[in-house]
Design an enzyme around this catalytic site. Structure first.
Site, short mmCIF file in Angstrom:
data_model
loop_
_atom_site.label_atom_id
_atom_site.label_comp_id
_atom_site.label_asym_id
_atom_site.label_seq_id
_atom_site.Cartn_x
_atom_site.Cartn_y
_atom_site.Cartn_z
N LYS A 181 51.61 41.54 34.14
CA LYS A 181 51.85 42.79 33.43
C LYS A 181 52.39 43.81 34.43
CE LYS A 181 49.64 46.39 30.72
NZ LYS A 181 48.40 46.83 30.07
N ARG A 191 51.66 54.66 24.57
CA ARG A 191 50.67 55.66 25.00
C ARG A 191 50.56 56.78 23.97
NH1 ARG A 191 51.83 54.97 31.47
NH2 ARG A 191 51.26 52.76 31.47
N ARG A 204 49.92 53.54 36.73
CA ARG A 204 49.09 52.34 36.88
C ARG A 204 49.61 51.41 37.98
NH1 ARG A 204 46.40 53.49 32.43
NH2 ARG A 204 47.28 53.41 30.34
N GLU A 220 49.79 35.70 40.09
CA GLU A 220 48.82 36.25 39.13
C GLU A 220 48.54 35.25 38.00
OE1 GLU A 220 47.12 39.04 39.13
OE2 GLU A 220 48.06 40.21 40.71
N LYS A 235 54.65 40.49 30.42
CA LYS A 235 54.82 41.75 29.71
C LYS A 235 55.44 42.79 30.63
CE LYS A 235 52.05 45.36 27.72
NZ LYS A 235 50.74 45.92 27.56
N SER A 261 56.40 48.37 23.28
CA SER A 261 56.75 49.54 22.47
C SER A 261 58.13 50.12 22.80
CB SER A 261 55.67 50.61 22.61
OG SER A 261 55.49 50.97 23.97
N TYR A 300 56.20 44.42 17.49
CA TYR A 300 56.08 45.36 16.37
C TYR A 300 57.08 45.02 15.27
CZ TYR A 300 53.50 47.60 20.08
OH TYR A 300 52.62 47.82 21.09
C1 PBG Z 1 46.66 48.71 28.07
C2 PBG Z 1 47.87 48.27 27.31
C3 PBG Z 1 49.14 48.86 27.34
C4 PBG Z 1 49.94 48.12 26.45
C5 PBG Z 1 49.15 47.11 25.92
N1 PBG Z 1 47.88 47.20 26.48
C6 PBG Z 1 49.63 50.08 28.00
C7 PBG Z 1 49.59 50.29 29.44
O1 PBG Z 1 49.31 49.41 30.25
O2 PBG Z 1 49.85 51.43 29.80
C8 PBG Z 1 51.38 48.41 26.15
C9 PBG Z 1 51.94 47.82 24.90
C10 PBG Z 1 53.25 48.38 24.49
O3 PBG Z 1 53.89 49.19 25.19
O4 PBG Z 1 53.70 48.00 23.41
N2 PBG Z 1 45.52 48.70 27.25
#
Ligand code: PBG
Length: 312
Positions: A181, A191, A204, A220, A235, A261, A300
């Site tokens: 990720k 967010r 992050r 990982e 991701k 997203s 989505y």
């Molecule tokens: C963290 C989480 C995130 C997403 C899924 N789980 C956001 C992040 O790490 O800031 C992002 C999913 C998306 O952007 O569609 N709980």
């Protein structure tokens, strides 16, 4: 002839629909930066999952938005927390018709917006966070989840969760690890969807991966497989198809990719302006993710693509 020789076919069986459920609302709230996606009330969530099941979408991934946030994110493991309430209700409504997956993280539940506990010097405390993830896993299992999906990128999270589930006698609950990720700019609309702002304009990058690195992602993934992951995730998806393809060569367990997203929002924005054909672009993008080697895609677009596929 083209159908006969096509190497990759996207089907409804490849899709996982991410869904947001928000505590304390009785009407769905549209998310402006994710056109067509809403924060659901329990009732609208139930209707949406019924609709997805009828379309043949095999799985959902649930995210919760609590009323109360605190330093630890305690609503994440409260048996009456929004995700646990939703899981129990969906299990009752649908039995085994849809695979119920739940995101397992603290950022939606903490007042500082980080995925783990923050110490008095502002650092995310990896090991203290693992104990809390174990609590969340057990709460979700108790509520009827099929698969927990740890997304916080803490080192050792898969092993901590597997141990906790096994000790709780939830040996049949699976783990889909968000293994590779990246610290991505493409999570922006998400967010908004979960009302998360990271304290002090932070990010992050301390725990998610640097997008300049590919080998690190493979490392990982290998670690998570060794710790007991049943499935691993890459991701975001489209900017990381090389990682999906390399992961495919490395591991034999199922690989998921998350079309996140921001990737969805870009496609929707262009389609709404008439700059691209939205349905055609959606099929092309999702098929590419599968061609790269993903077995399943979180998107989505799940319900609309399921409709497009059913009409063909
Ligand atoms: C963290 C989480 C995130 C997403 C899924 N789980 C956001 C992040 O790490 O800031 C992002 C999913 C998306 O952007 O569609 N709980």
């Amino acid at each position: 002839m083209r159908r006969l020789v096509a190497e990759t076919n996207l089907t409804v069986d490849d899709l996982i629909a991410p869904l947001f459920v928000r505590e304390g609302i009785d009407q769905p709230q549209p998310i402006l930066s994710l056109p067509g996606v809403s924060q659901h009330s329990i009732d609208s969530l139930r209707r949406e999952v019924e609709r997805l099941a009828a379309l043949g979408v095999p799985a959902i991934m649930l995210f919760g938005v609590p009323v109360e946030k605190d330093g630890e994110g305690s609503q994440a493991w409260n048996p009456e927390g929004i995700v646990q309430v939703a899981l129990r209700q969906l299990r009752e409504d649908l039995g085994d018709d849809v695979v119920l997956m739940a995101d397992l993280c603290l950022d939606e539940y903490t007042d500082h917006g980080h995925c783990g506990l923050v110490d008095d010097r502002g650092r995310v405390d990896n090991d203290a966070t693992l104990n809390l993830y174990a609590e969340v896993a057990c709460a979700q299992a108790e509520a009827g989840v099929d698969v927990v999906a740890p997304s916080g990128m803490m080192d050792g999270q898969v092993m901590a969760i597997r141990d906790a589930l096994d000790e709780g006698d939830w040996t049949e609950v699976g783990i889909l690890a968000y293994s590779a990720k990246y610290a991505s700019a493409f999570y922006g609309p998400f967010r908004d969807a979960v009302d998360v702002t990271i304290v002090g304009g932070g990010d992050r990058a301390g725990y998610q991966q640097d997008w300049r690195n590919g080998r690190e992602a493979l490392d990982e993934i290998r670690l998570d497989v060794a710790e007991g992951a049943d499935m691993v995730m890459v991701k975001p998806a489209v900017a990381y198809l090389d990682i999906v393809a390399r992961a495919r060569m490395e591991v034999d367990i199922p690989i998921a990719a998350y079309h996140v997203s921001g990737e969805y929002a870009m496609l929707k924005a262009a389609a709404q302006n008439g700059w691209i054909d939205g349905d055609a672009a959606a099929l092309e993008v999702l098929t590419s993710i599968k061609r790269a080697g993903a077995d399943m895609i979180l998107t989505y677009l799940a319900s609309e693509v399921a409709e497009v596929l059913a009409a063909r």
